[in-house]
Design a protein around this motif. Structure first.
Motif, PDB file in Angstrom:
ATOM      1  N   ALA A 123       0.836  -1.205   0.000  1.00 31.32           N
ATOM      2  CA  ALA A 123       0.000   0.000   0.000  1.00 31.32           C
ATOM      3  C   ALA A 123       0.870   1.254   0.000  1.00 31.32           C
ATOM      4  O   ALA A 123       0.603   2.225  -0.727  1.00 31.32           O
ATOM      5  CB  ALA A 123      -0.928  -0.005   1.216  1.00 31.32           C
ATOM      6  N   ARG A 124       1.936   1.236   0.818  1.00 29.89           N
ATOM      7  CA  ARG A 124       2.837   2.396   0.846  1.00 29.89           C
ATOM      8  C   ARG A 124       3.543   2.575  -0.489  1.00 29.89           C
ATOM      9  O   ARG A 124       3.740   3.699  -0.968  1.00 29.89           O
ATOM     10  CB  ARG A 124       3.868   2.215   1.970  1.00 29.89           C
ATOM     11  N   THR A 179     -11.764  -2.014   5.406  1.00 29.64           N
ATOM     12  CA  THR A 179     -10.817  -0.944   5.754  1.00 29.64           C
ATOM     13  C   THR A 179      -9.436  -1.208   5.170  1.00 29.64           C
ATOM     14  O   THR A 179      -8.440  -0.711   5.659  1.00 29.64           O
ATOM     15  CB  THR A 179     -10.707  -0.816   7.282  1.00 29.64           C
ATOM     16  N   GLY A 180      -9.368  -2.002   4.102  1.00 31.96           N
ATOM     17  CA  GLY A 180      -8.094  -2.255   3.439  1.00 31.96           C
ATOM     18  C   GLY A 180      -7.400  -3.492   3.985  1.00 31.96           C
ATOM     19  O   GLY A 180      -7.913  -4.169   4.856  1.00 31.96           O
ATOM     20  N   PRO A 181      -6.248  -3.820   3.419  1.00 28.93           N
ATOM     21  CA  PRO A 181      -5.541  -3.002   2.431  1.00 28.93           C
ATOM     22  C   PRO A 181      -6.000  -3.205   0.985  1.00 28.93           C
ATOM     23  O   PRO A 181      -5.631  -2.432   0.116  1.00 28.93           O
ATOM     24  CB  PRO A 181      -4.088  -3.452   2.589  1.00 28.93           C
ATOM     25  N   ASN A 182      -6.766  -4.226   0.675  1.00 24.83           N
ATOM     26  CA  ASN A 182      -7.140  -4.485  -0.714  1.00 24.83           C
ATOM     27  C   ASN A 182      -8.641  -4.434  -0.954  1.00 24.83           C
ATOM     28  O   ASN A 182      -9.095  -4.722  -2.061  1.00 24.83           O
ATOM     29  CB  ASN A 182      -6.594  -5.852  -1.154  1.00 24.83           C
ATOM     30  N   GLY A 188     -14.310   3.766   4.765  1.00 21.67           N
ATOM     31  CA  GLY A 188     -13.038   3.132   5.091  1.00 21.67           C
ATOM     32  C   GLY A 188     -11.911   3.672   4.235  1.00 21.67           C
ATOM     33  O   GLY A 188     -10.793   3.902   4.712  1.00 21.67           O
ATOM     34  N   LEU A 189     -12.191   3.915   2.942  1.00 24.52           N
ATOM     35  CA  LEU A 189     -11.184   4.469   2.037  1.00 24.52           C
ATOM     36  C   LEU A 189     -10.848   5.905   2.420  1.00 24.52           C
ATOM     37  O   LEU A 189      -9.675   6.292   2.460  1.00 24.52           O
ATOM     38  CB  LEU A 189     -11.692   4.407   0.598  1.00 24.52           C
ATOM     39  N   VAL A 190     -11.858   6.726   2.707  1.00 21.96           N
ATOM     40  CA  VAL A 190     -11.616   8.115   3.086  1.00 21.96           C
ATOM     41  C   VAL A 190     -10.810   8.182   4.382  1.00 21.96           C
ATOM     42  O   VAL A 190      -9.860   8.975   4.510  1.00 21.96           O
ATOM     43  CB  VAL A 190     -12.956   8.867   3.237  1.00 21.96           C
ATOM     44  N   GLN A 191     -11.164   7.367   5.338  1.00 23.56           N
ATOM     45  CA  GLN A 191     -10.449   7.365   6.607  1.00 23.56           C
ATOM     46  C   GLN A 191      -8.982   7.001   6.414  1.00 23.56           C
ATOM     47  O   GLN A 191      -8.078   7.648   6.969  1.00 23.56           O
ATOM     48  CB  GLN A 191     -11.112   6.377   7.564  1.00 23.56           C
ATOM     49  N   ALA A 192      -8.706   5.970   5.600  1.00 23.81           N
ATOM     50  CA  ALA A 192      -7.330   5.534   5.364  1.00 23.81           C
ATOM     51  C   ALA A 192      -6.538   6.587   4.602  1.00 23.81           C
ATOM     52  O   ALA A 192      -5.350   6.805   4.868  1.00 23.81           O
ATOM     53  CB  ALA A 192      -7.329   4.212   4.601  1.00 23.81           C
TER      54      ALA A 192
END
Length: 273
Positions: A123-124, A179-182, A188-192
């Motif tokens: 993800a990073r 909430t990810g990563p995939n 969940g996407l906005v928060q991450a």
């Protein structure tokens, strides 16, 4: 005093009563057999040739008994040794099984930790790969949509990190509660994405759209949160990425996508940065 009192006795010790009785019984049996045989023979019968029967001696019987006792003792010792070895082998097998189970559990734990770390690293890496590209893409969107004041703004600083992360997730699956990563849901996407800028947002969309300051859809900046529904009761959120586009986890059919604003116009927007 008797004249023979000083003379020590040279008689042999008396045999035990049991041994004497046994010998008498054996001898008596032999003589009785011979006598019966003689009485039963006819008067004109040929003389019977005498046969000497060799009877077992007490010494040989004692030796046989001692041998049997010795063999029984050896068998008992061997059985005890076999049982001891069997117990040791069973204990060793149980210990080996326990150690193997413990090693497997530790290996599984390490594998899960490595898998989670790998997912975070990916993800990073995706966010890093798109960070530089985001600025160029946003600039090109601004040039093509120069008629809109909001589309001419380029993401910088924290907004650039948020936009880069959101775009890096395009193509991921939509999963309710994800909430990810995939896999993600909209909030969940906005928060991450905001976590990339060091900002912790609430988990659900209605709370996220209540944060920050309300802004006009004609005055948007990259990184602003778009919402659908009322501000305090929104049912969907996404991230404005500039150029008249937004990124959001839409639904199970589309997953995470980047869309034009007019594809599904939002109800409003808030600015956190």
């Amino acid at each position: 005093m008797s004249q023979t009192a000083h003379i020590p006795s040279h008689r042999k010790p008396r045999r035990g009563a049991s041994k004497l009785a046994f010998r008498a019984g054996v001898a008596g049996g032999v003589f009785s057999t011979i006598a019966v045989a003689g009485a039963a023979a006819p008067a004109n019968a040929e003389p019977v040739t005498e046969t000497t029967l060799e009877m077992p001696t007490l010494g040989s019987l004692d030796a046989d008994l001692a041998g049997a006792v010795s063999a029984s003792a050896e068998a008992s010792q061997q059985e005890a040794l076999d049982q001891h070895l069997a117990a040791q082998e069973k204990a060793a097998l149980e210990k080996a099984a326990k150690d193997a189970k413990k090693a497997k559990a530790e290996a599984d734990r390490k594998a899960e930790a490595e898998k989670a770390e790998k997912a975070r690293a990916e993800a990073r890496e995706r966010a890093s790969r798109t960070a530089e590209r985001t600025s160029l893409s946003t600039s090109s969107y601004s040039a093509s949509d120069s008629g809109s004041s909001s589309s001419s703004r380029v993401a910088t600083g924290s907004a650039a990190a948020i936009v880069a992360f959101a775009r890096a997730q395009v193509g991921d699956a939509y999963v309710s509660g994800g909430t990810g990563p995939n896999s993600w849901d909209c909030s969940g996407l906005v928060q991450a994405a905001y976590r990339q800028a060091g900002i912790d947002l609430p988990r659900v969309s209605s709370s996220q759209s209540s944060m920050g300051t309300s802004v006009s859809l004609s005055d948007l900046q990259p990184g602003d949160i778009l919402y659908w529904g009322s501000r305090s009761g929104s049912y969907h959120v996404a991230i404005y990425v500039g150029g008249g586009k937004y990124v959001g986890a839409q639904n199970p059919s589309t997953g995470v996508v980047e869309r034009d604003m007019d594809w599904d116009p939002p109800s409003g927007a808030v600015r956190i940065l």
